[in-house]
Design a protein around this motif. Structure first.
Motif, PDB file in Angstrom:
ATOM      1  N   SER B  80       0.850  -1.181   0.000  1.00 28.46           N
ATOM      2  CA  SER B  80       0.000   0.000   0.000  1.00 28.46           C
ATOM      3  C   SER B  80       0.893   1.241   0.000  1.00 28.46           C
ATOM      4  O   SER B  80       1.438   1.636   1.031  1.00 28.46           O
ATOM      5  N   THR B  83       1.222   4.306   2.546  1.00 25.55           N
ATOM      6  CA  THR B  83       1.708   4.078   3.908  1.00 25.55           C
ATOM      7  C   THR B  83       3.137   4.602   4.065  1.00 25.55           C
ATOM      8  O   THR B  83       3.496   5.181   5.096  1.00 25.55           O
ATOM      9  N   THR B 218      -9.062   0.670   9.217  1.00 32.19           N
ATOM     10  CA  THR B 218      -7.640   0.651   9.492  1.00 32.19           C
ATOM     11  C   THR B 218      -7.441   0.447  10.980  1.00 32.19           C
ATOM     12  O   THR B 218      -8.291   0.856  11.781  1.00 32.19           O
ATOM     13  N   ALA B 305      -1.759  -4.991   2.894  1.00 27.13           N
ATOM     14  CA  ALA B 305      -1.305  -4.580   4.221  1.00 27.13           C
ATOM     15  C   ALA B 305      -0.400  -3.354   4.101  1.00 27.13           C
ATOM     16  O   ALA B 305       0.432  -3.275   3.210  1.00 27.13           O
ATOM     17  N   TYR B 401       2.834   5.875   7.546  1.00 26.11           N
ATOM     18  CA  TYR B 401       2.116   7.123   7.305  1.00 26.11           C
ATOM     19  C   TYR B 401       2.917   8.390   7.602  1.00 26.11           C
ATOM     20  O   TYR B 401       2.658   9.420   6.972  1.00 26.11           O
TER      21      TYR B 401
HETATM   22  C1  LIG Z   1      -7.634   0.707  -0.115  1.00 30.92           C
HETATM   23  C2  LIG Z   1      -6.607   0.608   0.949  1.00 30.92           C
HETATM   24  N1  LIG Z   1      -5.847  -0.501   1.027  1.00 30.92           N
HETATM   25  C3  LIG Z   1      -4.882  -0.631   1.966  1.00 30.92           C
HETATM   26  C4  LIG Z   1      -4.630   0.362   2.895  1.00 30.92           C
HETATM   27  C5  LIG Z   1      -3.573   0.146   3.939  1.00 30.92           C
HETATM   28  O1  LIG Z   1      -4.137   0.184   5.201  1.00 30.92           O
HETATM   29  P1  LIG Z   1      -3.329  -0.207   6.519  1.00 30.92           P
HETATM   30  O2  LIG Z   1      -2.116   0.643   6.592  1.00 30.92           O
HETATM   31  O3  LIG Z   1      -4.290   0.081   7.621  1.00 30.92           O
HETATM   32  O4  LIG Z   1      -2.977  -1.652   6.400  1.00 30.92           O
HETATM   33  C6  LIG Z   1      -5.413   1.528   2.852  1.00 30.92           C
HETATM   34  C7  LIG Z   1      -5.197   2.599   3.832  1.00 30.92           C
HETATM   35  O5  LIG Z   1      -5.996   3.411   4.169  1.00 30.92           O
HETATM   36  C8  LIG Z   1      -6.419   1.657   1.863  1.00 30.92           C
HETATM   37  O6  LIG Z   1      -7.181   2.747   1.780  1.00 30.92           O
END
Ligand SMILES: Cc1ncc(COP(=O)(O)O)c(C=O)c1O
Lengths: 80, 448
Positions: B80, B83, B218, B305, B401
């Protein structure tokens, strides 16, 4: 600057204020300074003694001294 | 030899039982990060400094692959990007085998620039522009449709394209979590999702529906919610195959798995309360394996993730600028990093460690950043040793983030280094300069 005469000070760094029932723990530098004040040392003499014994610059000690006074005042441990 | 100095301090002793949680782990000094002394890092690269651990990035990735891959035959992770989209981080994950999950045109270009083939890029998000859709189609990325306007725009664009864009549908559904995330995607329970699927099936000559996607939230602390979501997506996929003869190739369960940070206001620290990734993997894979797919029709399971892969691989090294006392006598400590760099301090009570030995005396302090702004509070009350100006601190688990949501506000963003598997330190993003900051500015002629 004078510690209230009723304040008990132990060699282990415990302070006790019988008037309020509060107790405090002092770290070694605070304990040293409080001991000197208890013996009526003047602030400048107490600072000189701390500078001679500890690894610290005079300007840092000056700042921390004021902070200690503020702590003592906040806890109502000073005479005046 | 003079004695080591520590500023004079008295602490009021309060009656009451000793803490049942024992001594606070935050008080253990952290003198090294991945074997490199923190003092050497600060001396060479400055303070504040973000420090990433390649070892931890790889370890996390491999642990996630193991958690899902030992339970289900076909698993793919998609990193992702938002992040942490520093290229070095992305490339570590791509080397490990990750696809890319992106949510904007520039993230799509970043993934392509990092060598990810277009067909291994999943394009999410509610804000794709016409040009983004065309570019995604051109490079064969999978477009995860978010809403009906986007679906119809794509159908219109697809009519003029040489090959059919591949799409997946983002679904929002009731997985038993509160609040339910219903702003992204098509709702399952009210029939919206099925309506969109029928629309896509009817346009199968123009677009190819290959996947179903959901991302239920999240930092989701209930593994069972993922089981519910996986079961619902599986049932929907089976309905596609049965009623529309449109087999679904993959189910993407999104991200949202928590790191071991402590949420603000939580009673217990994160490491004691956050379920392990295995629990999520178990819930998801059990739901899929029990959904009634024939073994040869089991869809690919994709996970997006984010924070769980990167959060604990990042640390922030910073210094004490000053200590002061507030009007009510509380101690305040001012450090050289603020909410501009540590966006996640709005969500987490970050664990903060001293970096050298102190006396056992501790003090509760407010931790302020250096910004001249009231909002710049990192911790309302944290117990720390008697810090002095110049002392170094380590903030733990800041990899997710922050290095994407940070702001260039009042101060410039600092160096980011990556410590590699051999303990070598590499700058992966240089500290910003005033020249960098101003290079996009233009001063009109009459003001020169
Ligand atoms: C569509 C999507 N996938 C994956 C993620 C990654 O989320 P996380 O960091 O909570 O695993 C996000 C984060 O907001 C997202 O919007």
């Amino acid at each position: 600057m004078k510690l209230k005469p009723t304040i008990a000070l132990s060699a282990a760094g415990l302070l006790f204020n019988p008037a309020t029932g509060d107790s405090f723990s002092a770290n070694p530098v605070a304990l040293e300074i409080l001991g000197l004040l208890r013996e009526d040392a003047a602030p400048e003499a107490a600072k000189t003694a701390v500078l001679a014994r500890y690894e610290v610059e005079a300007h840092q000690l000056d700042k921390d001294w004021d902070d200690l006074v503020a702590q003592l005042r906040q806890h109502d441990l000073l005479d005046s | 030899m003079k004695l080591p100095y520590e500023r004079p301090h008295i602490r009021k002793l309060t009656a009451g039982p000793p803490s049942k949680f024992g001594p606070r782990p935050g008080q253990q000094p952290v003198t090294e990060l991945d074997g490199v002394p923190v003092t050497a890092l600060a001396a060479r690269y400055g303070s504040p400094l973000f420090v990433l651990s390649e070892r931890q990035l790889r370890r996390n990735y491999q642990a996630a692959v193991r958690a899902f891959g030992t339970r289900y035959p076909q698993v793919q992770l998609a990193w992702s990007y938002k992040t942490n989209y520093l290229n070095a981080v992305c490339r570590v994950f791509h080397q490990e085998g990750a696809w890319a999950e992106v949510v904007s045109g520039f993230e799509l270009e970043k993934a392509l620039g990092n060598g990810v083939p277009g067909h291994q890029i999943l394009f999410n998000g509610p804000g794709k522009r016409r040009a983004d859709l065309l570019r995604a189609a051109e490079v064969d990325a999978v477009i995860h449709l978010d809403h009906a306007d986007e679906l119809h725009l794509l159908l219109e664009l697809a009519a003029g394209l040489p090959q059919r864009p591949r799409v997946a549908l983002r679904i929002n559904l009731d997985a038993g979590t509160f609040p339910q995330w219903d702003r992204f995607g098509f709702n399952l329970e009210n029939g919206q999702a099925w309506q969109a699927i029928e629309r896509l099936a009817a346009a199968a000559d123009r677009v190819e529906l290959i996947g179903l996607h959901c991302h239920i939230g999240t930092f989701v602390l209930q593994p069972a919610a993922y089981g519910v979501a996986a079961g619902k997506l599986a049932a929907l996929a089976q309905r596609c195959a049965r009623e529309l003869q449109a087999p679904i190739q993959y189910l993407d369960l999104g991200g949202g798995f928590p790191s071991t940070n402590t949420l603000k206001g939580a009673y217990l620290p994160g490491p004691d309360t956050v379920p392990p990734l295995d629990d999520y993997a178990e819930a998801i894979t059990q739901a899929l394996l029990g959904a009634g797919f024939r073994p040869d029709e089991l869809p690919l399971l994709i996970l997006e993730a984010g924070r769980v892969l990167v959060d604990d691989a990042g640390s922030l090294l910073g210094s004490v600028l000053a200590t002061k006392r507030l009007a009510d006598g509380r101690r305040a400590t001012i450090v050289d990093f603020g909410v501009n760099l540590l966006f996640t301090s709005y969500w987490y009570d970050h664990l903060i460690s001293p970096t050298r030995d102190y006396s056992p005396q501790t003090e509760t302090t407010v931790l302020y950043g250096p910004l001249c702004m009231n909002i710049d509070v990192l911790r309302e009350a944290v117990s720390l040793p008697l810090l002095a100006p110049g002392d170094l601190l380590v903030v733990h688990k800041v990899g997710a983030y922050n290095m994407s949501q940070w702001q260039q506000f009042i101060t410039l963003r600092p160096n980011v280094v990556l410590i590699d598997m051999q303990g070598e330190v590499h700058v992966v993003r240089e500290a910003e300069t005033l020249a960098y900051l101003q290079q996009l500015e233009k001063v009109p002629g009459h003001l020169r």
